[in-house]
Scaffold this motif. Structure first.
Motif, PDB file in Angstrom:
ATOM      1  N   LEU A 193       0.830  -1.203   0.000  1.00  0.00           N
ATOM      2  CA  LEU A 193       0.000   0.000   0.000  1.00  0.00           C
ATOM      3  C   LEU A 193       0.867   1.257   0.000  1.00  0.00           C
ATOM      4  N   LEU A 194       1.922   1.243   0.828  1.00  0.00           N
ATOM      5  CA  LEU A 194       2.844   2.377   0.882  1.00  0.00           C
ATOM      6  C   LEU A 194       3.519   2.598  -0.468  1.00  0.00           C
ATOM      7  N   THR A 195       3.917   1.495  -1.114  1.00  0.00           N
ATOM      8  CA  THR A 195       4.565   1.599  -2.428  1.00  0.00           C
ATOM      9  C   THR A 195       3.645   2.247  -3.450  1.00  0.00           C
ATOM     10  N   GLN A 196       2.392   1.817  -3.487  1.00  0.00           N
ATOM     11  CA  GLN A 196       1.447   2.370  -4.460  1.00  0.00           C
ATOM     12  C   GLN A 196       1.115   3.835  -4.172  1.00  0.00           C
ATOM     13  N   LEU A 197       1.003   4.189  -2.891  1.00  0.00           N
ATOM     14  CA  LEU A 197       0.724   5.588  -2.534  1.00  0.00           C
ATOM     15  C   LEU A 197       1.890   6.493  -2.936  1.00  0.00           C
ATOM     16  N   LEU A 198       3.116   6.029  -2.705  1.00  0.00           N
ATOM     17  CA  LEU A 198       4.286   6.825  -3.087  1.00  0.00           C
ATOM     18  C   LEU A 198       4.387   6.956  -4.606  1.00  0.00           C
ATOM     19  N   LYS A 199       4.028   5.896  -5.316  1.00  0.00           N
ATOM     20  CA  LYS A 199       4.037   5.965  -6.785  1.00  0.00           C
ATOM     21  C   LYS A 199       3.070   7.019  -7.290  1.00  0.00           C
ATOM     22  N   LYS A 200       1.929   7.137  -6.598  1.00  0.00           N
ATOM     23  CA  LYS A 200       0.874   8.034  -7.066  1.00  0.00           C
ATOM     24  C   LYS A 200       1.128   9.489  -6.680  1.00  0.00           C
ATOM     25  N   PHE A 201       1.641   9.698  -5.456  1.00  0.00           N
ATOM     26  CA  PHE A 201       1.705  11.074  -4.940  1.00  0.00           C
ATOM     27  C   PHE A 201       3.119  11.627  -4.807  1.00  0.00           C
ATOM     28  N   GLU A 202       4.132  10.764  -4.809  1.00  0.00           N
ATOM     29  CA  GLU A 202       5.497  11.248  -4.599  1.00  0.00           C
ATOM     30  C   GLU A 202       6.278  11.057  -5.899  1.00  0.00           C
ATOM     31  N   THR A 203       6.710  12.148  -6.502  1.00  0.00           N
ATOM     32  CA  THR A 203       7.336  12.056  -7.819  1.00  0.00           C
ATOM     33  C   THR A 203       8.780  12.540  -7.858  1.00  0.00           C
ATOM     34  N   LYS A 204       9.163  13.430  -6.951  1.00  0.00           N
ATOM     35  CA  LYS A 204      10.481  14.070  -7.063  1.00  0.00           C
ATOM     36  C   LYS A 204      11.618  13.082  -6.838  1.00  0.00           C
ATOM     37  N   TYR A 205      11.587  12.363  -5.722  1.00  0.00           N
ATOM     38  CA  TYR A 205      12.703  11.478  -5.368  1.00  0.00           C
ATOM     39  C   TYR A 205      12.440  10.012  -5.723  1.00  0.00           C
ATOM     40  N   ARG A 206      11.201   9.664  -6.035  1.00  0.00           N
ATOM     41  CA  ARG A 206      10.815   8.298  -6.394  1.00  0.00           C
ATOM     42  C   ARG A 206      11.301   7.286  -5.347  1.00  0.00           C
ATOM     43  N   ILE A 207      10.937   7.554  -4.104  1.00  0.00           N
ATOM     44  CA  ILE A 207      11.357   6.705  -2.988  1.00  0.00           C
ATOM     45  C   ILE A 207      10.813   5.290  -3.132  1.00  0.00           C
ATOM     46  N   TYR A 208       9.666   5.141  -3.803  1.00  0.00           N
ATOM     47  CA  TYR A 208       9.047   3.816  -3.940  1.00  0.00           C
ATOM     48  C   TYR A 208       9.990   2.801  -4.593  1.00  0.00           C
ATOM     49  N   ARG A 209      10.961   3.280  -5.366  1.00  0.00           N
ATOM     50  CA  ARG A 209      11.908   2.367  -6.022  1.00  0.00           C
ATOM     51  C   ARG A 209      12.766   1.613  -5.014  1.00  0.00           C
ATOM     52  N   PHE A 210      12.875   2.152  -3.790  1.00  0.00           N
ATOM     53  CA  PHE A 210      13.763   1.562  -2.784  1.00  0.00           C
ATOM     54  C   PHE A 210      13.008   0.762  -1.726  1.00  0.00           C
ATOM     55  N   ILE A 211      11.702   0.543  -1.944  1.00  0.00           N
ATOM     56  CA  ILE A 211      10.917  -0.262  -1.003  1.00  0.00           C
ATOM     57  C   ILE A 211      10.952  -1.713  -1.466  1.00  0.00           C
ATOM     58  N   PRO A 212      11.371  -2.638  -0.619  1.00  0.00           N
ATOM     59  CA  PRO A 212      11.486  -4.043  -1.039  1.00  0.00           C
ATOM     60  C   PRO A 212      10.136  -4.688  -1.301  1.00  0.00           C
ATOM     61  N   SER A 213      10.172  -5.757  -2.063  1.00  0.00           N
ATOM     62  CA  SER A 213       8.960  -6.511  -2.402  1.00  0.00           C
ATOM     63  C   SER A 213       8.705  -7.602  -1.361  1.00  0.00           C
ATOM     64  N   PRO A 214       7.531  -7.621  -0.724  1.00  0.00           N
ATOM     65  CA  PRO A 214       7.230  -8.670   0.275  1.00  0.00           C
ATOM     66  C   PRO A 214       7.283 -10.079  -0.312  1.00  0.00           C
ATOM     67  N   MET A 215       6.780 -10.255  -1.540  1.00  0.00           N
ATOM     68  CA  MET A 215       6.801 -11.576  -2.168  1.00  0.00           C
ATOM     69  C   MET A 215       8.232 -12.083  -2.312  1.00  0.00           C
ATOM     70  N   CYS A 216       9.124 -11.215  -2.761  1.00  0.00           N
ATOM     71  CA  CYS A 216      10.527 -11.609  -2.922  1.00  0.00           C
ATOM     72  C   CYS A 216      11.199 -11.844  -1.570  1.00  0.00           C
ATOM     73  N   MET A 217      10.865 -11.039  -0.577  1.00  0.00           N
ATOM     74  CA  MET A 217      11.455 -11.225   0.747  1.00  0.00           C
ATOM     75  C   MET A 217      11.042 -12.554   1.353  1.00  0.00           C
ATOM     76  N   ALA A 218       9.850 -13.066   0.990  1.00  0.00           N
ATOM     77  CA  ALA A 218       9.336 -14.307   1.588  1.00  0.00           C
ATOM     78  C   ALA A 218      10.041 -15.550   1.052  1.00  0.00           C
ATOM     79  N   ILE A 219      10.564 -15.502  -0.163  1.00  0.00           N
ATOM     80  CA  ILE A 219      11.151 -16.700  -0.779  1.00  0.00           C
ATOM     81  C   ILE A 219      12.325 -17.259   0.032  1.00  0.00           C
ATOM     82  N   PRO A 220      13.277 -16.414   0.514  1.00  0.00           N
ATOM     83  CA  PRO A 220      14.404 -16.973   1.284  1.00  0.00           C
ATOM     84  C   PRO A 220      14.015 -17.440   2.689  1.00  0.00           C
TER      85      PRO A 220
END
Length: 659
Positions: free
Chosen positions: A565-592
Motif C-alpha cells: 500500500l505504501l509503495t502504491q501511494l508513493l508511486k501516485k503522490f510522490e514524484t520528485k525522489y521516487r522513494i518507492y523504487r527503494f521499497i522491497p517486495s514482500p513476495m521476494c522477501m518471503a522466498i528466502p
C-alpha cells in the motif's frame, strides 16, 4: 510497399517502424507457420523447458526468457536460411512474422513448465513432501507423481485458457489499446532484428550468448568433477565463514543465478537478500532459542517444528502480497475499463480519423484473419465437458460439479489477469491458484481428500489464467510485427501441446535422479511444501500451527499489505525522489524464508556485475547484457541434463573438494 499474401499493397507514410519494412513481403498466416519454424520451436522448447524446470526446483524465480527465445529463434533460422540461400534453394525468406511465431511457440511451451506445477502444486501431492507436513499424510491426500497421469492432466487443463478470452482480442488490443509491456518489448526486439542495422547487432548478441553459454556449461562440468559426495563441491565452501554457512549465507558459484540476477530488477535481488537477513540472521535464531517451549525438540523438517514457522510465515507474506495485488488490480481494471469506455463514448468515433498510416496497416492485418467466436466458445465448452469426465478419474476427490464451478469462474479471473497484465505487466496467475487451493480444499474437506482437491484445482485455475494473459501478450507482439492473429493462436496451441509432452519427461529425469523437495538437497523445490501448507490451512484451519506461529503469520500478512500500500501511494503522490523504487517486495522477501540467502547472494552479484558494466559502458551493457545473462542461464542449466544422466547411471565424480 507492405504486401500481404494475396499481394495487396498498402503505402506506409511517415517515419515509422513500418516504413522500414514497406518493401517486405508479408506472407499469409499459413506460411507464417513453417516447418523450419516449428522444428526450431521444438528444439528451443526442450531447452527452455529444462531451464524453467530447473529454476522452479531450486528457488522458483523465473526471469523473462522472451528475449532469449526471440534471439535464438532469429539466430537458428537466419543461419539455416543463409546456408540454403547460398545453395540457391531458398523458397521463402525468413520474416519477422515467422520469428514471432517461433518466439510465441517457445514461450507458450516453457510457460507450461511453470503452470504445470511440477515444482509447486503437483510436487505438493507427493508422499515425500506430505511426510514433511505430517498432517494430511493419508492415502487420499497424497498422490505418487507419474507421467501416466501428469501428461493427460496437462493436456486436459492447459488449452482452456487459450479459448477463454480469445474472443476479446479486438477489444483488448484495438479498442482499449492495452500496452502489454513484455509483448511490446518483444515486438520491438523482433522488428529490430529484421532491419539491416538490427540484424548486425543481433549477430553480435548471438555471439555473446554462445560465448557465455559455453563458459557456463564448461564451469558446470568442472563443478561436477569435484563433487564426489554430498558434502563436496563449490557450493559447500563456507565463503563467508562457518557460522554464516550454517545460516545458509554463502556463495554457491551458480552461473544460472548470476544470470537470473542480471535479468531481474535490482530491487528484486535486494529484496531477496533483505528477506534472507531478516529470517535466517534474526528471526529463526530467536525462534530456535525457544525450542522445547514453543515447539517440541528434534522434530527435523516437520511443520510442527521450526520448519512450520519458516513455511507458514512465508505463506502468510505471499498471501498478503498476492491478495493486495489481486484487489489492487481489480480496482485498476474496473477504473481503467470505465474510463476507456466513457472516453470512447465522448469521442464518438473521432479517434478513427486521427489514426496514422502505421496504425491503419496494423489494424488491417490484425482484423484480416479472424478467429470465429463460435470456435472459441465451442472449444471452451468442449474442454469443460472433457475435463468434467477425465479429471475425476485422475483426482477422485474432485467431482464434476467442482470442475464446472472452476471453469465458470476462470474466464472472469482470466480477463482480470489479462487486462491487468496489459496495463502493468503483472501476471497474478500463481495468486489465483493459491486462492483456488484455499477455496476448494475447504469445500472438499480433509476426510474426502481436500488437500489433493485443492492442489489439483490450483493447477486448473493457474493454467487457464496464465495461458490467457500470455496469449493476449502474444497478440500484442503479433499486432506490432504484422503477424496474423490466427498464426499466433495456432502457434500457441502447438507450443502448449509441445509443453504438455516435454514437461513431464523432463521432470521425471530430475525426479528419478534426485530427491526433490529435500530442504537440504540440491533441488529443495520450496513451493511444493508451501502449496501443500496452503491446502492444509484450507482443510484444517490454523489449529495445528506451532505456538505463536499464527500471531507471527498474521503480523507478516498485514506487513506485506502495508508495504504494498505504501509503495502504491508513493508511486501516485510522490514524484520528485521516487522513494518507492527503494521499497522491497514482500513476495521476494518471503522466498528466502524457507531456502536461505545463498541464491540471493548469487543474484545480487549478477546485479553488481550489470551495474558495473552500465557504469563503464552503458550502451554495451544495454545491447549485450541480456544475451550474456541468457547464456549463463542456458549453459549451466543444460549441464543438468548430462549430470542427471550420470546420476541415473550411478556414475560418481572423480574428485571431492572440501573446505
Amino acid at each position: 510497399m507492405v504486401r500481404s499474401g494475396d499481394d495487396d499493397q498498402e503505402r506506409v507514410g511517415g517515419d515509422s517502424t513500418e516504413k522500414a519494412f514497406e518493401d517486405e513481403y508479408v506472407p499469409p498466416w499459413q506460411k507464417q507457420i513453417t516447418l523450419r519454424a516449428m522444428v526450431t520451436g521444438l528444439i528451443l522448447s526442450v531447452v527452455f523447458n529444462f531451464i524453467v524446470c530447473k529454476l522452479n526446483l531450486t528457488t522458483g524465480i523465473i526471469p523473462s526468457l522472451n528475449v532469449a527465445a526471440g534471439l535464438l529463434g532469429f539466430a537458428g533460422v537466419r543461419s539455416w536460411t543463409a546456408v540454403i540461400d547460398k545453395c540457391g534453394m531458398l523458397k521463402q525468406p525468413f520474416t519477422r512474422q515467422e520469428n514471432t511465431v517461433i518466439q510465441t511457440c517457445v514461450v507458450a511451451s516453457s510457460g507450461i513448465a511453470f503452470s504445470s506445477g511440477t515444482a509447486s502444486y503437483m510436487l505438493g501431492m507427493s508422499p515425500y513432501v506430505a511426510a514433511q507436513a505430517d498432517a494430511g499424510n493419508t492415502p487420499n491426500n497424497t498422490k505418487k507423481l507419474a507421467i501416466s497421469w501428469m501428461l493427460p492432466y496437462l493436456f486436459v487443463v492447459s488449452f482452456a485458457g487459450l479459448f477463454s478470452i480469445v474472443a476479446l482480442r479486438k477489444m483488448m488490443i484495438l479498442k482499449y489499446k492495452l500496452t502489454y509491456p513484455s509483448g511490446t518489448a518483444t515486438a520491438y526486439l523482433i522488428n529490430c532484428f529484421h532491419t539491416p542495422k538490427g540484424a548486425k547487432l543481433a549477430k553480435k548478441q548471438v555471439g555473446w550468448l554462445f560465448k557465455s553459454f559455453g563458459c557456463s556449461f564448461i564451469f558446470g562440468a568442472v563443478q561436477w568433477l569435484v563433487k564426489r559426495e554430498e558434502e563436496c563441491g563449490f557450493d559447500k565452501l563456507p565463503t563467508f565463514g562457518s557460522k554464516a554457512y550454517a545460516k545458509r549465507f554463502y556463495f554457491d558459484f551458480s552461473p544460472t543465478y548470476i544470470g537470473v540476477g542480471m535479468l531481474c530488477p535490482y530491487m528484486v535481488n535486494i529484496s531477496l537478500l533483505i528477506g534472507a537477513i531478516i529470517s535466517w540472521a534474526i528471526m529463526w535464531p530467536m525462534i530456535e532459542a525457544k525450542e522445547g517451549d514453543w515447539y517440541p525438540a528434534n522434530l527435523g523438517s516437520s511443520l510442527h517444528g521450526i520448519q512450520g514457522y519458516r513455511v507458514f510465515i512465508a505463506i502468510a507474506t505471499m498471501l498478503g502480497d498476492g491478495l493486495f495485488h489481486f484487489g489492487y488490480m481489480l480496482v485498476v481494471t474496473i477504473l481503467s475499463f470505465r474510463k476507456k469506455t466513457s472516453r470512447q463514448k465522448d469521442s464518438s468515433g473521432e479517434e478513427g480519423g486521427e489514426e496514422g498510416d502505421e496504425e491503419k496497416v496494423r489494424n488491417e492485418y490484425f482484423l484480416k484473419d479472424r478467429i470465429p467466436n463460435w470456435a472459441a466458445v465451442g472449444g471452451y465448452c468442449a474442454i469443460i465437458v472433457i475435463s468434467m469426465i477425465a479429471v475425476p478419474f485422475i483426482f477422485h476427490s474432485l467431482k464434476w460439479y467442482h470442475i464446472l464451478v472452476a471453469y465458470l469462474i476462470a474466464p472472469i479471473l482470466a480477463f482480470c489477469n489479462s487486462y491487468g497484465s496489459g496495463l502493468t505487466d503483472w501476471s497474478l496467475a500463481s495468486n489465483y491458484g493459491k486462492i483456488a487451493i484455499l477455496a476448494f480444499s475447504s469445500w472438499v474437506g480433509l476426510e474426502n481428500g481436500g488437500v489433493i482437491a485443492g492442489l489439483a484445482s490450483c493447477g486448473l485455475m493457474m493454467s487457464i489464467v496464465d495461458s490467457a494473459s500470455g496469449l493476449m501478450g502474444d497478440f500484442k507482439t503479433g499486432y506490432l510485427t504484422l503477424a496474423s492473429p490466427r498464426s499466433m493462436f495456432v502457434s500457441q496451441l502447438i507450443g502448449t501441446a509441445m509443453g504438455c509432452i516435454i514437461t513431464p519427461p523432463i521432470f521425471w529425469i530430475f525426479n528419478s535422479a534426485y530427491k526433490l523437495g529435500d530442504p537440504e538437497g540440491p533441488y529443495p523445490a520450496p513451493y511444493g511444501l508451501v502449496y501443500r501448507g496452503i491446502a492444509l490451512l484450507g482443510v484444517e484451519g490454523f489449529g495445528n500451527l506451532p505456538k505463536n506461529c499464527l500471531k507471527l503469520s498474521v503480523w507478516f500478512f498485514f506487513a506485506a499489505v502495508v508495504i504494498n500500500l505504501l509503495t502504491q501511494l508513493l508511486k501516485k503522490f510522490e514524484t520528485k525522489y521516487r522513494i518507492y523504487r527503494f521499497i522491497p517486495s514482500p513476495m521476494c522477501m518471503a522466498i528466502p524464508f524457507y531456502l536461505g540467502g545463498y541464491f540471493a547472494i548469487d543474484m545480487c552479484l549478477g546485479s553488481l556485475i550489470l551495474f558495473g558494466w552500465q557504469t563503464y559502458n552503458k550502451q554495451k551493457a544495454k545491447d549485450f547484457g541480456s544475451a550474456l545473462a541468457s547464456g549463463l542461464i542456458c549453459g549451466n542449466s543444460l549441464w543438468g541434463i548430462p549430470e542427471a544422466v550420470l546420476a541415473l547411471a550411478g556414475v560418481k565424480a572423480p574428485f571431492c573438494m572440501k573446505a
